[in-house]
Motif scaffolding. Structure first.
Motif, short mmCIF file in Angstrom:
data_model
loop_
_atom_site.label_atom_id
_atom_site.label_comp_id
_atom_site.label_asym_id
_atom_site.label_seq_id
_atom_site.Cartn_x
_atom_site.Cartn_y
_atom_site.Cartn_z
N THR A 42 45.99 31.82 -27.50
CA THR A 42 46.25 33.12 -28.73
C THR A 42 46.19 34.49 -27.86
O THR A 42 45.18 34.39 -26.49
N GLY A 43 46.86 35.79 -28.52
CA GLY A 43 46.77 36.77 -27.87
C GLY A 43 47.78 36.99 -26.71
O GLY A 43 47.82 38.28 -26.35
N THR A 44 48.97 35.90 -26.16
CA THR A 44 49.73 36.08 -25.35
C THR A 44 50.68 36.19 -26.07
O THR A 44 51.22 36.08 -27.49
N SER A 45 52.22 36.76 -25.33
CA SER A 45 53.07 36.76 -26.67
C SER A 45 54.16 35.60 -26.67
O SER A 45 54.75 35.78 -27.16
N GLN A 46 53.36 34.38 -26.29
CA GLN A 46 53.91 33.21 -26.77
C GLN A 46 53.29 32.45 -27.71
O GLN A 46 53.22 31.52 -28.76
N ALA A 47 52.00 33.72 -28.50
CA ALA A 47 51.05 32.91 -30.04
C ALA A 47 52.11 32.53 -30.29
O ALA A 47 52.85 33.55 -30.80
N GLY A 48 51.62 31.89 -31.27
CA GLY A 48 52.49 31.74 -32.78
C GLY A 48 53.94 30.82 -32.62
O GLY A 48 54.52 30.62 -33.41
N ASN A 49 54.18 30.39 -31.35
CA ASN A 49 55.86 29.81 -31.28
C ASN A 49 55.83 28.12 -31.40
O ASN A 49 56.55 28.28 -31.64
N GLY A 50 54.44 28.28 -31.74
CA GLY A 50 54.48 26.69 -32.09
C GLY A 50 54.39 25.50 -30.68
O GLY A 50 55.07 26.13 -29.58
N ILE A 51 54.15 24.08 -31.04
CA ILE A 51 53.71 23.90 -29.29
C ILE A 51 54.59 23.14 -28.87
O ILE A 51 55.77 22.74 -29.70
N LEU A 52 55.05 22.85 -27.70
CA LEU A 52 56.06 22.17 -27.14
C LEU A 52 55.13 21.05 -26.31
O LEU A 52 54.11 20.63 -26.48
N GLN A 53 56.70 19.88 -26.67
CA GLN A 53 55.70 18.43 -25.86
C GLN A 53 56.56 17.53 -25.20
O GLN A 53 58.14 17.39 -25.48
N ILE A 54 56.54 16.81 -24.02
CA ILE A 54 57.28 15.64 -23.92
C ILE A 54 56.59 14.57 -23.55
O ILE A 54 55.09 14.37 -22.84
#
Length: 79
Positions: A42-54
């Motif tokens: 939260t608070g970064t440019s990636q916030a709201g982009n959704g979780i990544l998983q592998i």
């Protein structure tokens, strides 16, 4: 199910310094399987982009619409 983080595993990314954009966790780990998850901070440019998983077998998921699951169309890759 977060199984805890080994001391050799970084808990944020990128690991080489600078602004951290993702929290890293190991999910659903067993003796032979695991899922690694990157959750935008939260608070970064990636916030709201959704979780990544592998997974240990290389299956990649991206919660593109950030609704908390990987069952929607186009959520089975990072492309």
């Amino acid at each position: 199910n977060d199984t805890g983080t080994p001391s050799i595993f970084s808990t944020q990314s990128p690991i080489d310094g600078g602004t951290k954009y993702y929290d890293l966790t190991i999910q659903a780990a067993t003796i032979s399987t695991y899922t690694l998850r990157a959750t935008p901070i939260t608070g970064t440019s990636q916030a709201g982009n959704g979780i990544l998983q592998i997974t240990n077998t290389g299956v990649r998921n991206w919660d593109r619409n950030n609704d908390g699951d990987f069952t929607d169309a186009n959520e089975t890759s990072w492309d």
